[in-house]
Design a protein around this motif. Structure first.
Motif, short mmCIF file in Angstrom:
data_model
loop_
_atom_site.label_atom_id
_atom_site.label_comp_id
_atom_site.label_asym_id
_atom_site.label_seq_id
_atom_site.Cartn_x
_atom_site.Cartn_y
_atom_site.Cartn_z
N TRP A 303 0.81 -1.22 0.00
CA TRP A 303 0.00 0.00 0.00
C TRP A 303 0.84 1.27 0.00
CZ3 TRP A 303 -4.09 1.94 -1.77
CH2 TRP A 303 -4.70 3.07 -1.20
N ASP A 333 -1.90 -4.96 -2.07
CA ASP A 333 -3.00 -4.18 -1.47
C ASP A 333 -3.92 -3.65 -2.57
OD1 ASP A 333 -4.28 -1.93 0.31
OD2 ASP A 333 -3.08 -3.12 1.71
N ASP A 334 -4.73 -2.70 -2.21
CA ASP A 334 -5.74 -2.09 -3.08
C ASP A 334 -5.15 -1.69 -4.44
OD1 ASP A 334 -8.08 -0.91 -3.87
OD2 ASP A 334 -8.14 0.57 -2.27
N TRP A 378 -5.43 -7.98 -0.97
CA TRP A 378 -6.38 -7.08 -0.31
C TRP A 378 -7.76 -7.20 -0.96
CZ3 TRP A 378 -9.54 -3.08 -1.91
CH2 TRP A 378 -9.96 -2.15 -0.94
N ARG A 410 -15.89 7.77 1.23
CA ARG A 410 -14.80 7.31 0.36
C ARG A 410 -15.38 6.82 -0.97
NH1 ARG A 410 -9.99 2.79 0.51
NH2 ARG A 410 -8.29 4.23 0.22
N LYS A 443 -6.23 -9.72 3.09
CA LYS A 443 -6.39 -8.56 3.98
C LYS A 443 -7.80 -8.06 3.71
CE LYS A 443 -4.59 -3.90 4.88
NZ LYS A 443 -3.67 -2.86 4.38
N ASP A 445 -10.71 -5.69 4.24
CA ASP A 445 -10.84 -4.29 4.69
C ASP A 445 -12.31 -3.88 4.78
OD1 ASP A 445 -10.01 -1.74 5.40
OD2 ASP A 445 -8.54 -1.61 3.78
N ASN A 447 -13.89 0.10 4.80
CA ASN A 447 -13.39 1.48 4.90
C ASN A 447 -14.42 2.57 5.14
OD1 ASN A 447 -10.52 1.61 4.79
ND2 ASN A 447 -10.66 0.60 2.81
N CYS A 481 -9.09 -5.58 8.79
CA CYS A 481 -8.69 -4.18 8.67
C CYS A 481 -9.97 -3.40 8.46
CB CYS A 481 -7.77 -4.05 7.46
SG CYS A 481 -7.31 -2.37 7.04
N ALA A 483 -10.09 0.54 7.60
CA ALA A 483 -9.37 1.80 7.58
C ALA A 483 -8.40 1.80 8.77
CB ALA A 483 -10.32 2.99 7.64
N GLY A 484 -7.49 0.85 8.78
CA GLY A 484 -6.64 0.63 9.95
C GLY A 484 -7.40 -0.20 10.96
N TRP A 500 -4.97 -5.23 11.39
CA TRP A 500 -4.16 -4.08 10.97
C TRP A 500 -4.46 -2.97 11.99
CZ3 TRP A 500 0.09 -2.65 9.81
CH2 TRP A 500 0.41 -1.43 9.20
N ASP A 503 -3.68 2.81 10.21
CA ASP A 503 -3.01 3.34 9.02
C ASP A 503 -1.89 4.30 9.41
OD1 ASP A 503 -4.38 1.93 7.17
OD2 ASP A 503 -5.79 3.51 6.63
C1 GLA Z 1 -7.46 1.18 4.22
C2 GLA Z 1 -6.41 0.32 4.88
C3 GLA Z 1 -5.06 0.55 4.24
C4 GLA Z 1 -5.15 0.25 2.77
C5 GLA Z 1 -6.24 1.08 2.13
C6 GLA Z 1 -6.46 0.68 0.69
O1 GLA Z 1 -7.26 2.52 4.50
O2 GLA Z 1 -6.35 0.58 6.25
O3 GLA Z 1 -4.07 -0.23 4.86
O4 GLA Z 1 -5.39 -1.13 2.60
O5 GLA Z 1 -7.47 0.94 2.82
O6 GLA Z 1 -7.45 1.43 0.09
#
Ligand code: GLA
Length: 700
Positions: A303, A333-334, A378, A410, A443, A445, A447, A481, A483-484, A500, A503
């Motif tokens: 990321w 990741d993303d 991810w 987002r 992973k 997520d 968000n 995860c 957003a962290g 996670w 962030d």
């Molecule tokens: C969130 C996660 C990050 C990353 C982004 C990707 O913010 O916490 O670690 O994976 O998404 O968009």
């Protein structure tokens, strides 16, 4: 006077004693440190009449309901089909007790309801859960059912809880116990960045290592409510519940509703004592592939190395750079799926983007594996961007209020995980993905907060999807995860293996966050990476050694491109990877003890009673030239050989120098008595701002 009929459950450190009341029902007699109750007078014989109270003595109920002479919080609130308040009056009571569990059952013959309250030993802690079943012919609406109602010791004086926001998780809050009430509620639809629905309650002088402490965490990933109310009789009463949206839990005849589990710890060994019990329960719940936690592999996550800007060539190069320094799991990741060039499109379409990955993910995964690493990916399954094929085909799959999708955050909407069709679609997509390439890690997520909320059924829908994926792909590990650290809780821990944490990987910011995490979760689940300097989250710069020493305290990883480091920093990073591998066996799976020293020092010891790795940290400038010796209460009782493994951040021009004997401890351990270390303290090297001294202690 009659003798009480007692039901007892004992952990190594705690006891629970409940009285079966002669006229039916059950009352609390003790929830606290371990004891032998012996024979006791019945509770009602200990309580005399008082003014302005019910004439019959009212011992503290374990399953309190309004309408029965109880004026505190109710554990249950129900409506009948015609919206009439339905206050059960229990007419039958049963207790089933084994060495490890007490289950109390309550039945209402008139309203045709049965409830249960179950206390179980789990590892070194106590779990509590409740359930209600509709035994009648009409629908019953459950408005609330708490997981537990508990008395908390009357000499308690502080509540520790945590709050947070994205990139600033686990801010510790210390408050006095309330004269009226204290509440911790969440409304975002998921756990939130303040950490799990949890608190610690401390009595008297309780600190890190000694004193009476209580802690509770609700194993739940949705909205929740913890309440602590002062009781007229002097003690405090804790209720913990998963929030239920209006009208969402409707029990048809024969149906049941189960509360999530509350994990309770009680210890005379302070905050570390209750944390150890919480760790033991979380470890007992977690399900690792093949039933065993493998050494936690060094991660590299793409990321912060390249955000959305990648394709097959870029990722292959990043993976190669990772392999050179000893990374063991590479996580893409993303940004890999269709249309995902930024955060405004693509969520929902879980197919590799043909422009970036023309041959799919298999070539990347195989490249990663040929370099000796595992490949992880991810995903953010519960979300959809309006700009996606999925949303264009199924706009009705997003959570809506009166048919209108909620506001985007987002640029995304939340999928309605209550709908079986949504879960089936996501299962098929993820199953296809996991079968298309050697992917052994996700992973997962999440968000954004929910608006509107899908209520508790949304959370259960997510759990069901996770369980199905785990069943179909039992070797795949999953990282939670949001957003962290927005979804760190013991509810999702049944399905995941790592969190996670945030962030924000600025090491100064991470130290207090990690301590909040460790109050409930073990170090091996704490995702902790070395990020770039300056930090992408805060703009602050820190030495590589300081960033690495803080990240090595959890499940270590790297979140930068090693190829962009200068060669000497890359060598340092390589050495930190080796350092983590050398010590992870000691740092994971055992005890984690936290403490504070004078003059702004914090410390953390990880080990097994005979051997520890000890991190002593200073974040800011010291106003003393040198530090005093640091008492280590856990060391009492045996002699120790102590070696200085490393000292980071201590080589500034104006830094004080360490004494010769301390420098010599790098080569030859010094032997100290346990009582010296516990009471006089460990002599410290000169520790500068943003410095960490790392010691190894081994029983002599
Ligand atoms: C969130 C996660 C990050 C990353 C982004 C990707 O913010 O916490 O670690 O994976 O998404 O968009």
């Amino acid at each position: 006077m009659s003798e009480a009929e007692l039901l007892e459950l004992h952990g190594d450190e705690w006891s629970l004693v409940i009285e079966r009341l002669p006229k039916g029902g059950f009352a609390w007699r003790h929830l606290g440190e371990r004891l032998e109750p012996g024979s006791l007078p019945a509770a009602r014989d200990l309580i005399g009449a008082t003014t302005f109270s019910i004439d019959e003595p009212q011992p503290l109920p374990v399953f309190p309901l309004h309408g029965s002479g109880w004026f505190g919080p109710s554990i249950l609130s129900l409506l009948a089909k015609d919206a009439r308040a339905l206050d059960p009056e229990f007419t039958s009571f049963e207790a089933v007790s084994s060495g490890d569990c007490i289950e109390l059952r309550f039945g209402d013959d008139r309203e045709k309801l049965s409830c249960s309250l179950r206390f179980s030993k789990l590892a070194s802690g106590l779990t509590i859960e409740t359930a209600i079943r509709n035994e009648g012919r009409d629908q019953v609406v459950v408005s609330s059912l708490a997981s537990a109602f508990l008395p908390v010791f009357a000499n308690a004086n502080r509540i520790i809880s945590w709050r947070g926001r994205h990139a600033a998780e686990f801010e510790e809050c210390v408050e006095n116990l309330p004269a009226h009430g204290w509440h911790r509620t969440t409304h975002g639809g998921l756990t939130g960045h303040g950490g799990p629905p949890a608190c610690q309650i401390l009595a008297g002088e309780c600190g890190w290592h000694s004193g009476l402490a209580f802690s509770a965490q609700l194993a739940w990933s949705g909205d929740s409510r913890l309440a602590i109310e002062k009781h007229d009789e002097g003690m405090w009463l804790l209720t913990a519940e998963a929030s239920i949206s209006n009208g969402e839990v409707r029990l048809e005849p024969g149906e049941s509703y189960h509360s999530p589990t509350l994990l309770v710890a009680i210890s005379g060994a302070g905050r570390n004592g209750v944390a150890a019990q919480q760790h033991s329960m979380v470890r007992a719940i977690a399900e690792y592939p093949a039933g065993e936690m493998r050494p936690r592999p060094v991660h590299l996550n793409s990321w912060e190395a390249c955000y959305f800007a990648h394709d097959e060539a870029r990722i292959k190069a990043l993976a190669s750079a990772a392999a050179v320094i000893g990374v063991e799991r590479f996580v893409l990741d993303d940004g890999w799926f269709k249309g995902r060039d930024n955060d405004r499109a693509g969520l929902g379409d879980w197919k590799p983007d043909p422009r970036k990955y023309p041959a799919g993910l298999a070539p990347i995964a195989e490249h990663v594996r040929s370099l000796g690493m595992e490949f992880g990916l991810w995903v953010e399954p519960e979300m959809v961007n309006p700009d996606s094929d999925l949303y264009r085909a199924h706009p009705d799959w997003a959570l809506t209020t009166r048919g209108t999708p909620g506001p985007t955050a987002r640029s995304q909407l939340v999928l309605d995980m209550r709908q079986p069709a949504v879960r089936d679609y996501l299962f098929e997509e993820l199953d296809t993905l996991l079968s298309s390439a050697p992917i052994s890690y996700l992973k997962w997520d999440h968000n954004r907060a929910h608006a509107p909320s899908g209520g508790s059924a949304q959370v259960r829908g997510t759990y069901a999807l996770l369980a199905r994926i785990r069943e179909a792909h039992p070797d795949v590990e999953i990282e939670s995860c949001a957003a962290g650290g927005g979804r760190i809780d013991a509810g999702i821990v049944r399905h995941v293996h790592r969190f996670w944490t945030s962030d924000n990987i600025d090491a100064i910011a991470r130290i207090p966050m990690q301590r909040g995490f460790l109050a409930f979760f073990p170090s091996e689940m704490m995702g902790a990476h070395i990020g770039a300097s300056p930090s992408h989250a805060t703009g602050r710069s820190q030495s590589l050694g300081f960033r690495a020493a803080v990240a090595c305290q959890g499940h270590f990883g790297i979140e930068l491109d090693p190829a962009e480091l200068d060669p000497s920093e890359r060598d340092d990073l390589d050495q930190w990877v080796s350092f983590y591998k050398r010590w992870r066996g000691l740092a994971h799976g055992g005890q984690t003890l936290l403490g504070e020293g004078p003059n702004g020092l914090t410390w953390q010891a990880q080990g097994n009673g005979r051997e520890y790795i000890l991190w002593i940290m200073r974040t800011d400038v010291s106003h003393q030239r040198r530090d005093a010796q640091l008492p280590l209460p856990f060391a009492a009782g045996q002699d120790w050989q102590v070696r200085l493994l490393d000292l980071v951040g201590g080589d500034h021009v104006l830094a004080a120098r360490s004494g010769k004997a301390i420098d010599a401890m790098r080569e030859t351990p010094l032997t100290f008595s346990g009582s010296w270390l516990a009471r006089a303290g460990l002599p410290l090297p000169a520790l500068n701002a943003e410095g960490v001294a790392i010691f190894h202690l081994e029983a002599a």
